[in-house]
Design a protein around this motif. Structure first.
Motif, PDB file in Angstrom:
ATOM      1  N   TYR A 160      69.282  30.667  72.650  1.00  0.00           N
ATOM      2  CA  TYR A 160      69.774  28.985  72.052  1.00  0.00           C
ATOM      3  C   TYR A 160      69.028  28.066  73.005  1.00  0.00           C
ATOM      4  O   TYR A 160      68.809  28.077  74.068  1.00  0.00           O
ATOM      5  CB  TYR A 160      71.180  28.662  72.396  1.00  0.00           C
ATOM      6  N   TYR A 161      68.061  27.418  72.170  1.00  0.00           N
ATOM      7  CA  TYR A 161      67.239  26.103  72.896  1.00  0.00           C
ATOM      8  C   TYR A 161      67.695  24.916  72.708  1.00  0.00           C
ATOM      9  O   TYR A 161      67.959  24.454  71.677  1.00  0.00           O
ATOM     10  CB  TYR A 161      65.950  26.456  72.296  1.00  0.00           C
ATOM     11  N   ASN A 162      68.239  24.287  73.623  1.00  0.00           N
ATOM     12  CA  ASN A 162      68.808  22.969  73.582  1.00  0.00           C
ATOM     13  C   ASN A 162      67.918  21.824  73.884  1.00  0.00           C
ATOM     14  O   ASN A 162      66.975  21.982  74.557  1.00  0.00           O
ATOM     15  CB  ASN A 162      70.028  22.783  74.821  1.00  0.00           C
ATOM     16  N   PHE A 163      67.907  20.789  72.929  1.00  0.00           N
ATOM     17  CA  PHE A 163      66.705  19.855  72.826  1.00  0.00           C
ATOM     18  C   PHE A 163      67.327  18.420  73.788  1.00  0.00           C
ATOM     19  O   PHE A 163      68.649  18.303  73.401  1.00  0.00           O
ATOM     20  CB  PHE A 163      66.477  19.255  71.431  1.00  0.00           C
ATOM     21  N   ASN A 164      66.349  17.778  74.353  1.00  0.00           N
ATOM     22  CA  ASN A 164      66.794  16.519  74.590  1.00  0.00           C
ATOM     23  C   ASN A 164      66.752  15.769  73.481  1.00  0.00           C
ATOM     24  O   ASN A 164      65.987  16.155  72.341  1.00  0.00           O
ATOM     25  CB  ASN A 164      65.596  16.133  75.513  1.00  0.00           C
ATOM     26  N   PRO A 165      67.278  14.352  73.163  1.00  0.00           N
ATOM     27  CA  PRO A 165      67.128  13.679  71.869  1.00  0.00           C
ATOM     28  C   PRO A 165      65.732  13.548  71.478  1.00  0.00           C
ATOM     29  O   PRO A 165      64.693  13.207  72.384  1.00  0.00           O
ATOM     30  CB  PRO A 165      67.694  12.202  72.375  1.00  0.00           C
ATOM     31  N   ILE A 166      65.645  13.603  70.418  1.00  0.00           N
ATOM     32  CA  ILE A 166      64.263  13.679  69.531  1.00  0.00           C
ATOM     33  C   ILE A 166      64.274  12.286  68.793  1.00  0.00           C
ATOM     34  O   ILE A 166      64.884  11.951  68.042  1.00  0.00           O
ATOM     35  CB  ILE A 166      64.049  14.656  68.495  1.00  0.00           C
TER      36      ILE A 166
END
Length: 389
Positions: A17-23
């Motif tokens: 699972y790759y968690n993103f900062n807000p895009i």
């Protein structure tokens, strides 16, 4: 057409699972009821592997990590159908409109991709598509855009080859209909009479207001009137249909096929499921068939880069929604995606889903916040991260 082998056995082995900062979106965005702000509505990306090394991946929330992975990373072997049914009923008490049931829909998409990779086929071909493109319409029209920007966007969509465009209405939480009507009029004059214009109220009005607005925009030949009132107020929807005679459009808020039967009974003339929120991908085709049987319009929304795999199964008049303010920033996260050309999405000739996430780019740009691995106890000692970008 939706051909899959429900009896294929799957043993899940691991997940990444790759968690993103807000895009950030290209410019701030708002519809009538406040969505979706300054950021694209995605939280992360997940890849789930079977014991043969095949995998599926999709954009997702942490819900799939919390609700789905503990149920499937057990070392058990089940058929596709057994996995789906097992988790479907596990989610029962959350309700069939819940976020948990949406997480199951994401797993369903992943299992379909795993099976398409086993078959060494693009997902759309595995599902039975005989063409490699999907027709689309383009939407945008933020209520934060001034009239000039709005018209400029709609004209550009038409110049790109789209024959149907959609804009938001419901200015000032639905209280400024005059602004909305002015903007519809300007768009109609700019794109001409041969282009379809749809309007989306995002459920902002009551019945009386919805009917009033319909009468105000009637001179501009609206292709469909999307979500004028609350999406679950079936009797209000029925009344708006009866009092306006317009093609009323609903479906984005519903999670399974059964709700669309009710919509059809209440007079909804355009059924529009959203891929990222459906509990099962095959429901798309059931809703499509329902639309054909009832003589209704059909389209599907969601992340168009993934949705194109299902759109390839549709006819040319059954459109995908290409919602530019959302699809642009999501598209920037990809190194491979369908090609947008002349109102169509042309799918790449690759096995599995028609996209490839660009994790190295996201890491370099600071979009990737973290990566976490999950695996079965059996594979724990032999586990190695081999990301499949």
């Amino acid at each position: 057409m939706f051909h899959i082998d429900e009896n294929q056995k799957i043993t899940f082995s691991k997940a990444i699972y790759y968690n993103f900062n807000p895009i950030k979106v290209k410019k701030p965005w708002r519809d009538a009821t406040g969505g979706f702000g300054n950021y694209a509505p995605i939280q992360g990306w997940i890849q789930i592997f079977d014991t043969e090394g095949f995998y599926g991946g999709t954009f997702c929330s942490t819900g799939i990590v919390n609700n789905i992975l503990p149920l499937i990373l057990t070392g058990e072997t089940k058929t596709y159908k057994e996995w789906y049914d097992y988790i479907y009923w596990k989610m029962r008490n959350f309700g069939f409109q819940s976020g948990q049931i949406v997480d199951l829909g994401q797993l369903d998409l992943i299992m379909l991709e795993i099976m398409s990779r086993r078959a060494d086929k693009p997902l759309h071909r595995y599902l039975g598509a005989t063409k490699d493109w999907a027709a689309a319409y383009k939407g945008g029209g933020s209520l934060l855009s001034d009239d000039e920007d709005l018209v400029g966007d709609m004209v550009r969509y038409v110049e790109e080859g789209y024959r149907t465009v959609k804009l938001k209405v419901g200015s000032d939480w639905g209280e400024n209909m005059e602004r909305d009507v002015r903007r519809v009029e300007k768009v109609r004059k700019a794109v001409g009479n041969d282009v379809e214009i749809a309007v989306d109220g995002n459920q902002v009005w009551n019945v009386g207001q919805a009917v009033m607005f319909a009468d105000m925009v009637r001179p501009y030949n609206i292709a469909w009137y999307e979500e004028p009132v609350h999406s679950h107020d079936m009797n209000a929807i029925k009344e708006v249909k009866e009092r306006t005679g317009m093609v009323i459009s609903y479906g984005e808020s519903m999670r399974n096929y059964y709700a669309f039967e009710t919509y059809a009974e209440k007079g909804v003339g355009h059924l529009m499921p959203l891929v990222g929120r459906m509990s099962k991908m095959s429901d798309l085709m059931k809703i499509r068939q329902l639309s054909k049987d009832k003589g209704l319009r059909f389209s599907s929304g969601g992340t168009v880069w993934i949705n194109a795999a299902f759109g390839a199964l549709y006819d040319e008049n059954e459109l995908l929604e290409n919602h530019e303010p959302m699809t642009e920033p999501i598209g920037d996260c990809l190194k491979v995606k369908p090609e947008e050309k002349n109102g169509r999405l042309y799918l790449p000739d690759i096995v599995g889903c028609p996209i490839r996430i660009d994790i190295p780019k996201l890491e370099k740009e600071g979009t990737l916040e973290s990566m976490k691995c999950f695996y079965t106890e059996k594979n724990k000692n032999n586990f190695a991260v081999r990301a499949a970008y």
